[in-house]
Design a protein around this motif. Structure first.
Motif, short mmCIF file in Angstrom:
data_model
loop_
_atom_site.label_atom_id
_atom_site.label_comp_id
_atom_site.label_asym_id
_atom_site.label_seq_id
_atom_site.Cartn_x
_atom_site.Cartn_y
_atom_site.Cartn_z
N LEU A 99 0.83 -1.20 0.00
CA LEU A 99 0.00 0.00 0.00
C LEU A 99 0.87 1.26 0.00
CD1 LEU A 99 -2.74 -1.09 2.58
CD2 LEU A 99 -2.67 -1.44 0.10
N GLU A 100 1.93 1.23 0.77
CA GLU A 100 2.82 2.39 0.80
C GLU A 100 3.49 2.60 -0.56
OE1 GLU A 100 3.32 4.68 3.04
OE2 GLU A 100 1.83 3.77 4.37
N ALA A 101 3.81 1.51 -1.22
CA ALA A 101 4.41 1.62 -2.55
C ALA A 101 3.42 2.26 -3.53
CB ALA A 101 4.83 0.24 -3.05
N GLY A 102 2.15 1.85 -3.42
CA GLY A 102 1.13 2.45 -4.29
C GLY A 102 0.97 3.93 -4.04
N GLY B 2 3.25 5.83 -2.80
CA GLY B 2 4.48 6.48 -3.25
C GLY B 2 4.50 6.71 -4.75
N MET B 3 3.72 5.93 -5.48
CA MET B 3 3.62 6.11 -6.93
C MET B 3 2.61 7.18 -7.31
SD MET B 3 3.68 2.09 -8.02
CE MET B 3 3.32 2.45 -9.74
N GLY B 4 2.01 7.83 -6.31
CA GLY B 4 1.07 8.90 -6.56
C GLY B 4 -0.38 8.47 -6.64
N MET B 5 -0.69 7.25 -6.26
CA MET B 5 -2.08 6.78 -6.29
C MET B 5 -2.87 7.43 -5.17
SD MET B 5 -1.84 2.69 -6.98
CE MET B 5 -1.00 1.99 -8.41
N SER B 6 -4.12 7.76 -5.45
CA SER B 6 -5.01 8.25 -4.40
C SER B 6 -5.49 7.06 -3.56
CB SER B 6 -6.21 8.94 -5.03
OG SER B 6 -7.00 8.01 -5.76
N LYS B 7 -6.14 7.36 -2.43
CA LYS B 7 -6.65 6.29 -1.58
C LYS B 7 -7.66 5.42 -2.32
CE LYS B 7 -5.99 8.58 2.89
NZ LYS B 7 -6.63 9.08 4.14
N ARG C 28 -8.95 0.33 -5.18
CA ARG C 28 -9.47 -0.33 -6.38
C ARG C 28 -8.42 -1.22 -7.05
NH1 ARG C 28 -10.09 3.78 -9.13
NH2 ARG C 28 -8.58 3.51 -10.81
N ARG C 29 -7.16 -0.76 -7.08
CA ARG C 29 -6.15 -1.47 -7.86
C ARG C 29 -5.26 -2.38 -7.03
NH1 ARG C 29 -3.28 2.40 -12.14
NH2 ARG C 29 -2.53 0.31 -12.74
N LEU C 30 -5.23 -2.18 -5.72
CA LEU C 30 -4.35 -3.00 -4.88
C LEU C 30 -5.11 -3.79 -3.82
CD1 LEU C 30 -1.35 -0.53 -4.34
CD2 LEU C 30 -1.51 -2.44 -5.96
#
Length: 260
Positions: A162-165, A167-172, A177-179
């Motif tokens: 989740l932290e990696a997501g 860090g890639m600029g994903m919103s919550k 939705r994607r992780l």
């Protein structure tokens, strides 16, 4: 008992599959169920039925009861998913941490009440009979497995992922939705499968509020003291439960994200 312990127990009872079955594995259960139905048909056909048994076990009545049972199971499970999955997502968010224990306790108490008691309360308190009352009772009874498995599935996702997501600029919402949701699908599907089997079994009780289903056949056998009719109703219910569990297992195999 803590929520964490309760969640672990639920997951232990409904473990997700770890790999696809072989072709033989997919064909074995249908063969067993077909053999069971054939054996039941031959057994009933070899007996001389009286007028009551013949009327209770005629094909149009059995087909209608089976269809009503499938309809009760499908509709109640669909409504359960619509309620339980979004609620499970909400209850894993930080802003609901305080109310989560109280809501889970309330829902657990609702499941602890016997289904027939819920149905009777609906009928007596609200003059609520038939298909709709049955759906309400079944949803109350099946919502806990889906809700808890949704929560456990989301909470077991590695925080580093989740932290990696993020860090890639994903919103919550994108992380969810994607992780989170894809990674929790195996455990969530195990909860759905449990709910389906619960609903098949408990739907037999909805006959007492005029909702139909295979419970009509079983109760007809009980009220007329016809053991043959009781056996047929119970056997068809068991076959239907095993068939739905088998189909849910196939869905679980193919809906699981690749690599899990």
């Amino acid at each position: 008992m803590s929520l964490q312990t309760r969640d672990t127990d639920i997951v232990a009872q409904t473990p997700p599959r770890t790999r696809h079955r072989s072709l033989l594995g997919y064909l074995l259960m249908p063969a067993i169920l077909a053999a069971a139905c054939l054996g039941l048909y031959l057994y009933v056909g070899s007996r001389e039925l009286d007028s009551i048994e013949a009327r209770s076990l005629n094909w149009p009545r059995l087909a209608r009861a089976i269809w009503e049972h499938v309809e009760l199971t499908a509709v109640s499970t669909a409504i359960t998913l619509v309620i339980a999955i979004p609620l499970g997502v909400l209850l894993t968010r930080s802003f609901t941490r305080r109310i989560r224990p109280y809501l889970l306790t309330l829902l657990t108490l609702g499941q602890a009440v016997p289904t027939i008691a819920v149905l009777v309360l609906l009928a007596v308190a609200f003059l609520f009979l038939g298909f709709q009352a049955a759906i309400v009772g079944l949803v109350i009874y099946a919502i806990i497995p889906v809700l808890l498995n949704t929560m456990v599935g989301l909470e077991q996702v590695d925080a580093a992922v989740l932290e990696a997501g993020r860090g890639m600029g994903m919103s919550k919402a994108t992380v969810l939705r994607r992780l989170e949701l894809p990674l929790s699908i195996p455990i969530m599907l195990a909860g759905v499968r449990t709910a389906l089997v619960i609903n098949v079994g408990t739907a037999t009780l909805t006959t007492y509020i005029n909702a139909g289903g295979l419970g009509d056949i079983i109760v007809a056998g009980l009220s007329t003291n016809r053991v043959m009719v009781q056996i047929v109703g119970a056997a068809l219910t068991a076959v239907l439960a095993l068939l739905i569990d088998y189909l849910a297992g196939i869905a679980e195999d193919f809906l699981r994200p690749k690599g899990l």
